[in-house]
Every structure is written in structure tokens, then in C-alpha cells.
Design an enzyme around this catalytic site. Structure first.
Site, PDB file in Angstrom:
ATOM      1  N   GLY A 127       0.826  -1.201   0.000  1.00 47.40           N
ATOM      2  CA  GLY A 127       0.000   0.000   0.000  1.00 47.40           C
ATOM      3  C   GLY A 127       0.852   1.240   0.000  1.00 47.40           C
ATOM      4  O   GLY A 127       2.044   1.193   0.345  1.00 47.40           O
ATOM      5  N   GLN A 142       3.345   9.917   0.892  1.00 46.84           N
ATOM      6  CA  GLN A 142       4.607   9.163   0.889  1.00 46.84           C
ATOM      7  C   GLN A 142       5.421   9.395  -0.382  1.00 46.84           C
ATOM      8  O   GLN A 142       6.620   9.124  -0.405  1.00 46.84           O
ATOM      9  CB  GLN A 142       4.332   7.658   1.028  1.00 46.84           C
ATOM     10  CG  GLN A 142       3.797   7.276   2.408  1.00 46.84           C
ATOM     11  CD  GLN A 142       3.602   5.786   2.508  1.00 46.84           C
ATOM     12  OE1 GLN A 142       2.622   5.233   2.015  1.00 46.84           O
ATOM     13  NE2 GLN A 142       4.555   5.113   3.123  1.00 46.84           N
ATOM     14  N   CYS A 166       6.356   0.332   7.746  1.00 46.47           N
ATOM     15  CA  CYS A 166       5.986   1.439   6.870  1.00 46.47           C
ATOM     16  C   CYS A 166       7.202   1.827   6.043  1.00 46.47           C
ATOM     17  O   CYS A 166       8.300   1.971   6.584  1.00 46.47           O
ATOM     18  CB  CYS A 166       5.519   2.614   7.718  1.00 46.47           C
ATOM     19  SG  CYS A 166       5.116   4.066   6.741  1.00 46.47           S
ATOM     20  N   LEU A 167       6.974   2.033   4.748  1.00 42.62           N
ATOM     21  CA  LEU A 167       8.051   2.453   3.849  1.00 42.62           C
ATOM     22  C   LEU A 167       8.688   3.768   4.280  1.00 42.62           C
ATOM     23  O   LEU A 167       9.841   4.033   3.968  1.00 42.62           O
ATOM     24  CB  LEU A 167       7.483   2.644   2.438  1.00 42.62           C
ATOM     25  CG  LEU A 167       7.028   1.377   1.736  1.00 42.62           C
ATOM     26  CD1 LEU A 167       6.122   1.723   0.575  1.00 42.62           C
ATOM     27  CD2 LEU A 167       8.247   0.611   1.272  1.00 42.62           C
ATOM     28  N   HIS A 171      -3.961   1.912   7.906  1.00 41.59           N
ATOM     29  CA  HIS A 171      -2.596   2.456   7.821  1.00 41.59           C
ATOM     30  C   HIS A 171      -2.514   3.590   6.793  1.00 41.59           C
ATOM     31  O   HIS A 171      -1.974   4.658   7.080  1.00 41.59           O
ATOM     32  CB  HIS A 171      -1.629   1.322   7.454  1.00 41.59           C
ATOM     33  CG  HIS A 171      -0.193   1.745   7.355  1.00 41.59           C
ATOM     34  ND1 HIS A 171       0.754   1.391   8.289  1.00 41.59           N
ATOM     35  CD2 HIS A 171       0.458   2.495   6.425  1.00 41.59           C
ATOM     36  CE1 HIS A 171       1.930   1.920   7.934  1.00 41.59           C
ATOM     37  NE2 HIS A 171       1.774   2.590   6.802  1.00 41.59           N
ATOM     38  N   GLU A 172      -3.059   3.349   5.598  1.00 41.00           N
ATOM     39  CA  GLU A 172      -2.932   4.362   4.533  1.00 41.00           C
ATOM     40  C   GLU A 172      -3.788   5.589   4.821  1.00 41.00           C
ATOM     41  O   GLU A 172      -3.379   6.715   4.526  1.00 41.00           O
ATOM     42  CB  GLU A 172      -3.279   3.776   3.157  1.00 41.00           C
ATOM     43  CG  GLU A 172      -2.490   2.542   2.722  1.00 41.00           C
ATOM     44  CD  GLU A 172      -0.973   2.651   2.852  1.00 41.00           C
ATOM     45  OE1 GLU A 172      -0.435   3.775   2.970  1.00 41.00           O
ATOM     46  OE2 GLU A 172      -0.308   1.598   2.867  1.00 41.00           O
ATOM     47  N   HIS A 223      -2.070   7.831   7.128  1.00 42.37           N
ATOM     48  CA  HIS A 223      -1.064   8.676   6.456  1.00 42.37           C
ATOM     49  C   HIS A 223      -1.675   9.996   5.989  1.00 42.37           C
ATOM     50  O   HIS A 223      -1.023  11.035   6.030  1.00 42.37           O
ATOM     51  CB  HIS A 223      -0.503   7.974   5.209  1.00 42.37           C
ATOM     52  CG  HIS A 223       0.713   7.133   5.464  1.00 42.37           C
ATOM     53  ND1 HIS A 223       1.867   7.643   5.991  1.00 42.37           N
ATOM     54  CD2 HIS A 223       0.964   5.814   5.238  1.00 42.37           C
ATOM     55  CE1 HIS A 223       2.777   6.671   6.083  1.00 42.37           C
ATOM     56  NE2 HIS A 223       2.251   5.545   5.640  1.00 42.37           N
TER      57      HIS A 223
HETATM   58 ZN   LIG Z   1       3.120   3.693   5.711  1.00 41.70          ZN
END
Ligand SMILES: [Zn+2]
Length: 162
Positions: free
Chosen positions: A47, A52, A90-91, A132-133, A136
Site C-alpha cells: 500500500g 509518501q 511502513c516504507l 494504515h494508509e 497517512h
Molecule cells: Zn506507511
């Protein structure tokens, strides 16, 4: 389409509340295409939220392995039920994963790239990815949900990144 660089902490954009998309124009469609390509650039990614990749707009993409990609514009969680412990990475917080609480199941709504309103009922990884997204988009990272710092671990092997 292009693979975009991923913003990581302490980038202040990750802490901002993203703006609602007013019109799904060509620039938003290009952003969605780039986000999907960026997500699929690494098989561990399931995702991505627009902040991001440096765009403060309310757009998320989710790609659970073996399932169709999901794109949601101006998404919101409209219902949450249950609670469970999950491990999450998380990236934008590279090198770590944590143990946090997420809902058992969620219902999210938003618009698809054609502007049609859609609702998604989800559990397991999809429910986790939606929470999660959408976090963000509100400037929230999973590390804010940690009960304490002992629940944050260094990544040793490849893990799923959201
Ligand atoms: Zn993330």
C-alpha cells in the site's frame, strides 16, 4: 508512469493533513498511475498513500498479493469493529516494524478513479492496510499507535511494508 522516490521520516510532509481531491483531473490520474507503479516496484509493498510520494492529497492505493489493486480517493473509515494485535511496517519508517493494535474489521468509503463512490468491507491485511494508509492522510504514522517503544523492532528480514 514512473516509480517515485518514497519520503521517509523526518520529512514534514508525512505529518501534514493531506488535502481533499476536488476534481479527478489528468494530474490526479497520473499520480494514481505513478503510485501503483511505485507500489509494485517492490513485492513487499502492499500500500501507498500520496504523501509518501510527496503529494499532499487524499489518495491511497492498496495491492494485496493475488488480489486486484484498490485505488481510493478521499477515503474515510466509516466503521471499525473488534481489536487485534498486528505487526506493521511502513516504507516511510525504514528499517523498523512494530506491534500495534488495529481493528478486526473496517468499512471504508471513497471514490474510485472514475469518481464513483465505493464502499469496502475488509478484514485481515486489507483492513490493516486501509487503516494504515488513511492514517497517512491525517499525518499519522503507525509508530504513534505503539503502546511503548519496546514494541518497535529492527527489521531483520523482508517484511510487508505499507
Ligand atoms: Zn506507511
Amino acid at each position: 508512469m514512473a516509480v517515485l522516490p518514497i519520503r521517509a521520516l523526518p520529512d514534514p510532509l508525512l505529518r501534514q493533513k493531506a488535502k481533499r481531491v476536488r476534481t479527478i483531473d489528468d494530474s490526479v490520474k497520473k499520480l494514481i498511475g505513478d503510485m501503483i507503479e511505485t507500489m509494485h516496484a517492490d513485492p513487499g509493498r502492499v500500500g501507498l498513500a500520496a504523501p509518501q510520494v510527496g503529494v499532499s492529497l487524499r489518495v491511497i492505493v492498496i495491492g494485496i498479493p493475488e488480489e486486484e489493486d484498490i485505488v481510493l480517493i478521499n477515503p474515510e473509515i466509516v466503521r471499525r469493529s473488534g481489536e487485534r494485535s498486528v505487526t506493521e511496517g511502513c516504507l516511510s519508517v525504514p528499517g523498523y516494524y512494530g506491534e500495534i493494535k488495529r481493528a478486526e474489521s473496517v468499512t471504508a468509503k471513497g471514490r474510485d478513479p472514475t469518481g464513483k463512490e465505493i464502499r469496502i468491507k475488509a478484514n485481515e491485511l486489507l483492513a490493516q492496510a486501509l487503516e494504515h494508509e488513511i492514517d497517512h492522510l491525517n499525518g499519522v504514522l503507525y509508530i504513534e499507535h505503539l503502546e511503548n517503544k519496546d514494541k518497535l523492532y529492527k527489521i531483520e528480514a523482508d517484511t510487508t511494508q505499507l
